[in-house]
Design a protein around this motif. Structure first.
Motif: not given
Length: 358
Positions: A52-64, A204-212
């Protein structure tokens, strides 16, 4: 011998960053091995927080604000999960109960079919061989029945554990998302300053785990939905149950698809017999597996580090034996971690050159 060991140690551990990486990995491994059963809700919450980290980051990018974004994303995730559970669980339970009730009839039909084989192929099979096979199958069925009975007796403790998951996990997910930066800074404050390699491997592993995790969840949904629709269209009994099993089978690469083929083939065989309908079901199942391996997986995991199939199977066996379901789920990221550490490990070129000359 001593000189060779000394040169190897100097080449591999002369960098203090390498020593720090080894210590961190050993501490993490021992901590997880010793406390995995107690802290499993924490690990589940971390896995969901990665998802769920990706949608949270997307919302914070639009000033939420991160707090508002975390609340919205967690509530949305809980809502979709409840809809899926309440919609699927009654159907799966009903079809599972019907399948269990039909198992004795399937066994009787199977025995009858096996007993006709010696008459058709006397030069290959004897009646005694078929009877021995039937007795072995009966013994295995009794063992499985005992396992099911023990599982049902332990259902009360499982319900208590489920309630803990339903209450604590969403709360931990919220705080992991909301206070992500603070938690990362807090834990890194305990690490040594010489942690360049550990930071490199960690990123590197943070990105790998996110993608996986994201890719695996999407793969389960796509494969399960395609299988369910195909089975319903072909009129196969227990279509939803079998579709869910096919979707979950992608958690265990190679092995899962092989194992789940057995119930799909048996249900289709006992329902349709050796007819064209049986062939259509197996053809559809084969097409779905081919699409999964050749289209879905390359699209979803294009950024993942390539691993040899033997490496994946060994990782599944090893980490699954250590940590059960979650060991299987994270087998590929853990194998990727081993590969990333191996690739990033420092060496002293001068020593290697001297050794090659000597």
């Amino acid at each position: 011998m001593i000189k060779m060991f000394t040169n190897w140690y100097t080449r591999k551990f002369s960098d203090p960053n390498a020593v720090t990486l080894v210590v961190i990995l050993l501490c993490l491994f021992l901590f997880i091995a010793m406390f995995s059963s107690l802290l499993m809700p924490v690990f589940v919450a971390i896995a969901i927080a990665f998802l769920l980290d990706l949608p949270v980051n997307k919302l914070t990018q639009i000033n939420v604000s991160r707090t508002s974004a975390s609340v919205a994303v967690v509530l949305t995730f809980i809502s979709f999960s409840l809809v899926a559970i309440l919609g699927l669980m009654p159907i799966i339970w009903q079809q599972s109960s019907s399948l269990v009730q039909e198992v004795p009839n399937m066994i009787t039909q199977g025995k009858g079919f096996l007993l006709t084989l010696p008459e058709k192929y006397p030069e290959i099979l004897q009646v005694s061989q078929v009877e021995t096979l039937i007795n072995l199958v009966n013994d295995k069925i009794l063992e499985w029945g005992e396992v099911v009975l023990k599982a049902s007796l332990n259902s009360i403790s499982d319900i208590v554990a489920l309630m803990v998951y339903l209450i604590l996990v969403p709360l931990m997910v919220f705080f992991f998302l909301k206070d992500k930066q603070e938690l990362v800074r807090y834990f890194t404050s305990f690490l040594p300053r010489e942690r360049r390699m550990a930071t490199q491997v960690g990123k590197e592993m943070n990105q790998q785990i996110l993608n996986y995790i994201r890719g695996k969840v999407i793969e389960i949904i796509i494969v399960g939905a395609m299988s369910t629709v195909a089975f319903i269209f072909l009129g196969l009994n227990y279509a939803v149950l079998l579709g869910v099993l096919v979707g979950l089978s992608v958690l265990v690469p190679y092995v899962g698809a092989t194992v789940v083929t057995i119930p799909v083939a048996l249900v289709a065989l006992f329902q349709f017999g050796l007819t064209s309908e049986f062939g259509y079901v197996m053809l559809a199942y084969g097409i779905i597996q081919a699409l999964d391996g050749n289209v879905i997986v390359p699209l979803l995991f294009s950024e993942a580090v390539n691993l040899h199939p033997v490496t994946i199977i060994i990782a599944v066996i090893f980490f699954g034996g250590l940590w059960g379901f979650w060991g299987v789920f994270f087998a590929i990221p853990l194998a990727t971690l081993v590969k990333a550490v191996t690739n990033a490990w420092p060496s002293t070129p001068e020593i290697e050159e001297n050794e090659s000359k000597g």
